[in-house]
Design a protein around this motif. Structure first.
Motif, PDB file in Angstrom:
ATOM      1  N   PHE A 109       0.828  -1.205   0.000  1.00  0.00           N
ATOM      2  CA  PHE A 109       0.000   0.000   0.000  1.00  0.00           C
ATOM      3  C   PHE A 109       0.867   1.262   0.000  1.00  0.00           C
ATOM      4  N   GLY A 110       2.016   1.191   0.670  1.00  0.00           N
ATOM      5  CA  GLY A 110       2.914   2.344   0.672  1.00  0.00           C
ATOM      6  C   GLY A 110       3.438   2.637  -0.714  1.00  0.00           C
ATOM      7  N   TYR A 111       3.794   1.599  -1.455  1.00  0.00           N
ATOM      8  CA  TYR A 111       4.305   1.800  -2.818  1.00  0.00           C
ATOM      9  C   TYR A 111       3.204   2.340  -3.725  1.00  0.00           C
ATOM     10  N   ALA A 112       1.998   1.816  -3.570  1.00  0.00           N
ATOM     11  CA  ALA A 112       0.871   2.331  -4.370  1.00  0.00           C
ATOM     12  C   ALA A 112       0.621   3.806  -4.048  1.00  0.00           C
ATOM     13  N   LEU A 171      -1.698   6.310  23.709  1.00  0.00           N
ATOM     14  CA  LEU A 171      -0.897   5.162  24.136  1.00  0.00           C
ATOM     15  C   LEU A 171      -0.113   4.575  22.973  1.00  0.00           C
ATOM     16  N   VAL A 172      -0.746   4.495  21.798  1.00  0.00           N
ATOM     17  CA  VAL A 172      -0.075   3.963  20.613  1.00  0.00           C
ATOM     18  C   VAL A 172       1.091   4.863  20.215  1.00  0.00           C
ATOM     19  N   VAL A 173       0.866   6.166  20.235  1.00  0.00           N
ATOM     20  CA  VAL A 173       1.934   7.111  19.891  1.00  0.00           C
ATOM     21  C   VAL A 173       3.120   6.952  20.836  1.00  0.00           C
ATOM     22  N   LEU A 174       2.843   6.826  22.131  1.00  0.00           N
ATOM     23  CA  LEU A 174       3.923   6.643  23.097  1.00  0.00           C
ATOM     24  C   LEU A 174       4.651   5.329  22.862  1.00  0.00           C
ATOM     25  N   ALA A 175       3.884   4.272  22.549  1.00  0.00           N
ATOM     26  CA  ALA A 175       4.491   2.959  22.342  1.00  0.00           C
ATOM     27  C   ALA A 175       5.391   2.951  21.113  1.00  0.00           C
ATOM     28  N   LEU A 176       5.035   3.729  20.088  1.00  0.00           N
ATOM     29  CA  LEU A 176       5.800   3.734  18.842  1.00  0.00           C
ATOM     30  C   LEU A 176       6.664   4.977  18.694  1.00  0.00           C
ATOM     31  N   LEU A 177       6.860   5.691  19.792  1.00  0.00           N
ATOM     32  CA  LEU A 177       7.609   6.934  19.714  1.00  0.00           C
ATOM     33  C   LEU A 177       9.032   6.702  19.222  1.00  0.00           C
ATOM     34  N   ALA A 178       9.655   5.628  19.664  1.00  0.00           N
ATOM     35  CA  ALA A 178      11.036   5.360  19.257  1.00  0.00           C
ATOM     36  C   ALA A 178      11.134   5.175  17.743  1.00  0.00           C
ATOM     37  N   LEU A 211       4.995   2.057   9.592  1.00  0.00           N
ATOM     38  CA  LEU A 211       4.727   2.612  10.917  1.00  0.00           C
ATOM     39  C   LEU A 211       3.234   2.766  11.151  1.00  0.00           C
ATOM     40  N   GLN A 212       2.511   3.252  10.150  1.00  0.00           N
ATOM     41  CA  GLN A 212       1.066   3.421  10.296  1.00  0.00           C
ATOM     42  C   GLN A 212       0.362   2.075  10.443  1.00  0.00           C
ATOM     43  N   SER A 213       0.839   1.051   9.724  1.00  0.00           N
ATOM     44  CA  SER A 213       0.222  -0.269   9.830  1.00  0.00           C
ATOM     45  C   SER A 213       0.443  -0.861  11.220  1.00  0.00           C
ATOM     46  N   VAL A 214       1.660  -0.738  11.716  1.00  0.00           N
ATOM     47  CA  VAL A 214       1.952  -1.235  13.060  1.00  0.00           C
ATOM     48  C   VAL A 214       1.123  -0.467  14.089  1.00  0.00           C
ATOM     49  N   ALA A 215       0.998   0.846  13.877  1.00  0.00           N
ATOM     50  CA  ALA A 215       0.188   1.650  14.791  1.00  0.00           C
ATOM     51  C   ALA A 215      -1.268   1.206  14.745  1.00  0.00           C
ATOM     52  N   GLY A 216      -1.754   0.865  13.549  1.00  0.00           N
ATOM     53  CA  GLY A 216      -3.130   0.397  13.429  1.00  0.00           C
ATOM     54  C   GLY A 216      -3.360  -0.908  14.165  1.00  0.00           C
ATOM     55  N   VAL A 217      -2.406  -1.845  14.032  1.00  0.00           N
ATOM     56  CA  VAL A 217      -2.518  -3.123  14.743  1.00  0.00           C
ATOM     57  C   VAL A 217      -2.476  -2.890  16.247  1.00  0.00           C
ATOM     58  N   ALA A 218      -1.556  -2.024  16.683  1.00  0.00           N
ATOM     59  CA  ALA A 218      -1.462  -1.726  18.111  1.00  0.00           C
ATOM     60  C   ALA A 218      -2.735  -1.061  18.622  1.00  0.00           C
ATOM     61  N   PHE A 219      -3.314  -0.197  17.805  1.00  0.00           N
ATOM     62  CA  PHE A 219      -4.547   0.476  18.211  1.00  0.00           C
ATOM     63  C   PHE A 219      -5.675  -0.534  18.384  1.00  0.00           C
ATOM     64  N   LEU A 220      -5.802  -1.452  17.429  1.00  0.00           N
ATOM     65  CA  LEU A 220      -6.846  -2.473  17.534  1.00  0.00           C
ATOM     66  C   LEU A 220      -6.636  -3.368  18.748  1.00  0.00           C
ATOM     67  N   ALA A 221      -5.359  -3.635  19.061  1.00  0.00           N
ATOM     68  CA  ALA A 221      -5.075  -4.486  20.217  1.00  0.00           C
ATOM     69  C   ALA A 221      -5.401  -3.783  21.529  1.00  0.00           C
ATOM     70  N   LEU A 222      -5.183  -2.478  21.567  1.00  0.00           N
ATOM     71  CA  LEU A 222      -5.408  -1.730  22.805  1.00  0.00           C
ATOM     72  C   LEU A 222      -6.835  -1.226  22.942  1.00  0.00           C
ATOM     73  N   LEU A 223      -7.565  -1.124  21.832  1.00  0.00           N
ATOM     74  CA  LEU A 223      -8.897  -0.536  21.881  1.00  0.00           C
ATOM     75  C   LEU A 223      -9.849  -1.278  22.823  1.00  0.00           C
ATOM     76  N   PRO A 224      -9.912  -2.641  22.784  1.00  0.00           N
ATOM     77  CA  PRO A 224     -10.821  -3.310  23.731  1.00  0.00           C
ATOM     78  C   PRO A 224     -10.499  -2.988  25.189  1.00  0.00           C
ATOM     79  N   VAL A 225      -9.198  -2.940  25.507  1.00  0.00           N
ATOM     80  CA  VAL A 225      -8.808  -2.595  26.883  1.00  0.00           C
ATOM     81  C   VAL A 225      -9.249  -1.178  27.204  1.00  0.00           C
ATOM     82  N   THR A 280       8.122   7.106   2.378  1.00  0.00           N
ATOM     83  CA  THR A 280       6.732   6.672   2.216  1.00  0.00           C
ATOM     84  C   THR A 280       6.550   5.239   2.698  1.00  0.00           C
ATOM     85  N   LEU A 281       7.471   4.347   2.315  1.00  0.00           N
ATOM     86  CA  LEU A 281       7.366   2.952   2.742  1.00  0.00           C
ATOM     87  C   LEU A 281       7.516   2.827   4.254  1.00  0.00           C
ATOM     88  N   ALA A 282       8.479   3.550   4.821  1.00  0.00           N
ATOM     89  CA  ALA A 282       8.676   3.485   6.268  1.00  0.00           C
ATOM     90  C   ALA A 282       7.455   4.032   7.004  1.00  0.00           C
TER      91      ALA A 282
END
Length: 314
Positions: A56-59, A215-222, A165-179, A159-161
């Motif tokens: 998706f990044g390349y597209a 929380l996601v932003v803090l987790a992926l800040l590095a 990062l956005q995909s990982v953030a999305g997965v992390a968001f979905l994982a944290l959202l129920p909590v 763009t690829l990076a």
């Protein structure tokens, strides 16, 4: 309804709300248990997330130039309209061994330049005022800087990076959202039980969404800091490449100084694509460009000792 009846109603609502969130928590626990009972391979999950993000990044990268040109209302500049500009661009591209990019002009919020695409078919967008405020050798240096970004595939890498990062953030968001929803539900229930009127539910959900996002932003800040640091390094590499091509570090330094004077305190929608740098100390770590003064001083140090005077423009 008197205050006593209102209090009883709020407490009953709180009890029902707590029961609802408890049922939701049990349902989530059952789903998670089912997934963990036969989890997919970690490498499969990582490959799927990263692979789809790169795709998706390349597209997005391939379509990015068209979107940016449309958003900026940029106009194509044919060779017959600006023959001297195209001659200089041809010469610089030949020195760098890259295909000459298409040239567009736009009315930007400040005099500036940006490059999108890659060495096989990039685009350089110039603000219409650059030809007036820059001397020919300074414009050549700015063009060489932008071509260096195309040469190094900087736009593609960023763009690829960013997509990964956005995909990982999305997965992390979905994982944290129920909590987050469960915690927010308990908080809302406590509000009912204390006989206080809670905020509207849509506001409650919006706050929950925002907190989980934090929380996601803090987790992926590095990762974000590493991506921005890479962007700043590539700006310095592009400066060095422009100097290697033009042989005149002070021309680029003067050009950057003129753009800085004409641009500050501009910080607009497209600022991360332009050739200036954030100089606010609080935002340096998240800046995509190094501070302009640091870049100019670095270029001045590359000049001959007899020429290392403070960079001044008229």
């Amino acid at each position: 309804m008197d205050s006593g009846g209102r209090r009883v109603l709020l407490v009953l609502t709180g009890v029902l709300s707590l029961a609802l969130y408890a049922v939701l928590a049990v349902a989530l626990a059952v789903v998670v248990s089912a997934v963990l009972a036969d989890p997919p391979s970690l490498w499969l999950v990582v490959t799927g997330v990263v692979g789809s993000a790169l795709l998706f990044g390349y597209a997005s990268y391939r379509a990015g130039a068209t979107r940016i040109l449309a958003a900026l209302d940029a106009q194509y500049v044919p060779p017959e309209m600006a023959p001297r500009l195209h001659e200089r661009l041809d010469e610089i591209a030949a020195r760098m061994g890259v295909q000459r990019p298409s040239v567009y002009v736009a009315v930007l919020d400040a005099p500036n330049a940006l490059a999108v695409g890659a060495r096989g078919g990039g685009v350089v967008v110039l603000d219409y005022r650059l030809a007036r405020i820059l001397r020919p050798e300074e414009l050549d240096a700015i063009l060489a800087h932008e071509l260096a970004h195309l040469e190094g595939y900087d736009g593609l890498v960023q763009t690829l990076a960013s997509s990964v990062l956005q995909s990982v953030a999305g997965v992390a968001f979905l994982a944290l959202l129920p909590v987050g929803v469960l915690v927010a539900g308990v908080s809302r229930t406590a509000t009912y039980l204390s006989a206080r009127q809670p905020v509207p539910f849509r506001v409650h959900l919006r706050r929950t969404h925002y907190r989980v996002g934090q929380l996601v932003v803090l987790a992926l800040l590095a990762f974000t800091l590493a991506l921005r640091a890479h962007s700043r390094r590539r700006e310095l590499v592009a400066d060095d490449r422009a100097v290697d091509v033009t042989g005149d570090p002070l021309a680029l330094a003067r050009g950057l100084r003129r753009i800085q004077r004409a641009s500050d305190p501009y910080r607009g929608l497209w600022s991360s694509l332009f050739v200036h740098g954030d100089e606010d100390a609080l935002s340096k770590l998240l800046a995509t460009h190094p501070p302009m003064d640091d870049r100019i001083e670095r270029l001045r140090e590359r000049a001959e000792p007899s020429e290392r005077l403070p960079v001044q423009v008229r």
